[in-house]
Scaffold this motif. Structure first.
Motif, short mmCIF file in Angstrom:
data_model
loop_
_atom_site.label_atom_id
_atom_site.label_comp_id
_atom_site.label_asym_id
_atom_site.label_seq_id
_atom_site.Cartn_x
_atom_site.Cartn_y
_atom_site.Cartn_z
N SER A 1 -5.05 -40.03 -21.24
CA SER A 1 -5.65 -38.91 -20.50
C SER A 1 -4.58 -38.06 -19.84
CB SER A 1 -6.62 -39.44 -19.45
OG SER A 1 -5.96 -40.29 -18.53
N LEU A 2 -3.59 -38.70 -19.22
CA LEU A 2 -2.52 -37.94 -18.56
C LEU A 2 -1.67 -37.21 -19.59
CD1 LEU A 2 -0.93 -37.13 -16.08
CD2 LEU A 2 0.29 -39.31 -16.20
N ALA A 3 -1.34 -37.88 -20.70
CA ALA A 3 -0.54 -37.23 -21.74
C ALA A 3 -1.25 -36.02 -22.32
CB ALA A 3 -0.20 -38.23 -22.85
N ALA A 4 -2.56 -36.15 -22.58
CA ALA A 4 -3.32 -35.03 -23.14
C ALA A 4 -3.41 -33.87 -22.14
CB ALA A 4 -4.72 -35.48 -23.53
N THR A 5 -3.54 -34.19 -20.85
CA THR A 5 -3.61 -33.13 -19.85
C THR A 5 -2.29 -32.38 -19.76
OG1 THR A 5 -5.21 -34.42 -18.57
CG2 THR A 5 -4.10 -32.63 -17.43
N LEU A 6 -1.19 -33.11 -19.78
CA LEU A 6 0.12 -32.45 -19.73
C LEU A 6 0.35 -31.61 -20.99
CD1 LEU A 6 2.30 -35.38 -18.31
CD2 LEU A 6 1.56 -33.33 -17.09
N MET A 7 -0.02 -32.14 -22.15
CA MET A 7 0.19 -31.40 -23.39
C MET A 7 -0.68 -30.16 -23.47
SD MET A 7 2.56 -32.68 -25.33
CE MET A 7 2.14 -31.97 -26.92
N SER A 8 -1.83 -30.17 -22.78
CA SER A 8 -2.71 -29.01 -22.83
C SER A 8 -2.11 -27.79 -22.13
CB SER A 8 -4.07 -29.35 -22.20
OG SER A 8 -3.93 -29.61 -20.81
N ALA A 9 -1.05 -28.00 -21.36
CA ALA A 9 -0.36 -26.86 -20.75
C ALA A 9 0.31 -25.97 -21.79
CB ALA A 9 0.67 -27.35 -19.73
N SER A 10 0.34 -26.42 -23.05
CA SER A 10 0.93 -25.59 -24.10
C SER A 10 0.19 -24.27 -24.27
CB SER A 10 0.93 -26.35 -25.43
OG SER A 10 -0.40 -26.64 -25.82
N ALA A 11 -1.09 -24.22 -23.88
CA ALA A 11 -1.83 -22.95 -23.98
C ALA A 11 -1.17 -21.88 -23.14
CB ALA A 11 -3.28 -23.17 -23.53
N SER B 1 5.78 -25.52 -28.28
CA SER B 1 5.42 -24.14 -27.95
C SER B 1 6.48 -23.16 -28.43
CB SER B 1 5.21 -24.00 -26.44
OG SER B 1 4.17 -24.84 -25.98
N ILE B 2 7.75 -23.50 -28.16
CA ILE B 2 8.83 -22.63 -28.64
C ILE B 2 8.85 -22.58 -30.16
CG2 ILE B 2 11.34 -22.36 -28.73
CD1 ILE B 2 11.50 -23.53 -25.96
N GLY B 3 8.68 -23.74 -30.80
CA GLY B 3 8.71 -23.78 -32.26
C GLY B 3 7.61 -22.96 -32.89
N PHE B 4 6.40 -23.04 -32.34
CA PHE B 4 5.30 -22.28 -32.92
C PHE B 4 5.50 -20.78 -32.74
CE2 PHE B 4 2.64 -26.24 -31.87
CZ PHE B 4 3.00 -26.81 -33.08
N SER C 1 -2.91 -14.59 -32.79
CA SER C 1 -1.76 -14.50 -31.90
C SER C 1 -1.40 -15.89 -31.39
CB SER C 1 -2.09 -13.59 -30.71
OG SER C 1 -3.10 -14.18 -29.90
N PRO C 2 -0.13 -16.12 -31.00
CA PRO C 2 0.25 -17.44 -30.47
C PRO C 2 -0.59 -17.84 -29.27
CG PRO C 2 2.21 -16.14 -30.95
CD PRO C 2 1.03 -15.22 -31.11
N GLY C 3 -0.93 -16.89 -28.41
CA GLY C 3 -1.74 -17.20 -27.25
C GLY C 3 -3.11 -17.71 -27.63
N ALA C 4 -3.74 -17.07 -28.62
CA ALA C 4 -5.06 -17.50 -29.07
C ALA C 4 -5.00 -18.88 -29.70
CB ALA C 4 -5.63 -16.49 -30.06
N VAL C 5 -3.96 -19.14 -30.50
CA VAL C 5 -3.81 -20.45 -31.13
C VAL C 5 -3.60 -21.52 -30.06
CG1 VAL C 5 -2.36 -21.84 -32.64
CG2 VAL C 5 -2.94 -19.51 -33.28
N GLY C 6 -2.80 -21.21 -29.04
CA GLY C 6 -2.57 -22.18 -27.98
C GLY C 6 -3.84 -22.53 -27.23
N VAL C 7 -4.67 -21.53 -26.96
CA VAL C 7 -5.92 -21.80 -26.24
C VAL C 7 -6.88 -22.59 -27.12
CG1 VAL C 7 -7.93 -20.72 -25.18
CG2 VAL C 7 -5.67 -19.78 -24.77
N GLY D 1 -9.87 -16.78 -23.90
CA GLY D 1 -8.50 -16.62 -24.38
C GLY D 1 -8.39 -16.17 -25.82
N ALA D 2 -9.34 -16.55 -26.66
CA ALA D 2 -9.25 -16.24 -28.08
C ALA D 2 -10.02 -15.00 -28.49
CB ALA D 2 -9.73 -17.43 -28.91
N ALA D 3 -10.81 -14.45 -27.59
CA ALA D 3 -11.58 -13.25 -27.94
C ALA D 3 -10.64 -12.08 -28.20
CB ALA D 3 -12.55 -12.90 -26.81
N PRO D 4 -10.89 -11.30 -29.25
CA PRO D 4 -10.02 -10.15 -29.53
C PRO D 4 -10.14 -9.10 -28.44
CG PRO D 4 -11.98 -10.09 -30.92
CD PRO D 4 -12.01 -11.41 -30.20
N PRO D 5 -9.06 -8.37 -28.18
CA PRO D 5 -9.13 -7.33 -27.15
C PRO D 5 -10.09 -6.23 -27.54
CG PRO D 5 -7.10 -7.14 -28.41
CD PRO D 5 -7.74 -8.42 -28.84
#
Length: 227
Positions: free
Chosen positions: A18-28, A85-88, A160-166, A205-209
């Motif tokens: 649970s803690l690992a998944a929460t920390l990894m979710s900051a990639s968004a 995140s940097i790699g993507f 976009s990278p932001g949409a993929v992250g979310v 986050g993923a909705a188009p502008p």
């Protein structure tokens, strides 16, 4: 890619899932930041809000008990999150003209070649496999890695990278759903609220502008006459 996989497994061995998944979710949020710094794509306010809401949803859904957490595990989890995140984002910058399949193949092969001598020196030869472990290894290699990354890089080519992250916030949601369906884990009010927040964050986050509305042909002459 090679360092990312090592850090993910270190975090998985030293931290509660649970803690690992929460920390990894900051990639968004991290992908939004690196897309701004490396691609000069300023994040939309809705994307930032969506990433924040989704991160809160993951924390509510899984819990965030950091008391007594292993420091090396936390560092590995955050390192994996930053590295991926940097790699993507760099994949979007340098590999926009490369099809998803060769992009996935060469990154995974390159990471494997880097890790192979280190694994031999540190761990020695691979352990003997049983039938269950061979099946698990095949699934992890072919489905959870190869197929999953082809799909991921295909998404990076279209979004976009932001949409993929979310959208990546669906990962812990899937884990919760599988835990309930397969392992019979409890699904209570915190999980329901967390899933709802994650879905709201993804929609934001993923909705188009929104595109500005075009001025109708009947109004254009009046506007030109005023100018």
């Amino acid at each position: 890619m090679g360092g990312f996989f090592v850090l993910v497994y270190v975090a998985g061995q030293r931290l509660p899932s649970s803690l690992a998944a929460t920390l990894m979710s900051a990639s968004a949020a991290c992908m939004l930041l690196f897309a701004w710094l490396l691609l000069h794509r300023r994040p939309r306010a809705a994307a930032v809000v969506g990433a924040a809401v989704g991160l809160v949803g993951v924390a509510v859904m899984l819990g965030f008990d950091a008391e007594g957490a292993d420091a090396w595990g936390v560092a590995a989890s955050l390192g994996a999150m930053v590295a991926s995140s940097i790699g993507f984002v760099l994949t979007v910058r340098w590999g926009s003209d490369v099809p998803a399949l060769p992009m996935t193949a060469w990154q995974l092969i390159g990471g494997s070649l880097v890790l192979l001598p280190v694994a031999v020196l540190v761990e020695g030869g691979p352990p003997a496999m049983t039938v269950p472990s061979a099946l698990g290894f095949a699934y992890l290699t072919l489905v959870a890695t190869a197929l999953a990354y082809v799909a991921w890089f295909s998404g990076l080519r279209r979004l976009s990278p932001g949409a993929v992250g979310v959208i990546g916030l669906l990962n812990p949601v899937t884990g919760v759903v599988l835990g309930v369906v397969v392992a019979g884990e409890a699904f209570g009010l915190p999980q329901g609220i967390g899933v709802a927040l994650v879905l709201i964050g993804i929609v934001l986050g993923a909705a188009p502008p929104r595109r500005p509305r075009e001025v109708s042909a009947a109004v254009r002459p009046a506007l030109h006459s005023r100018t």
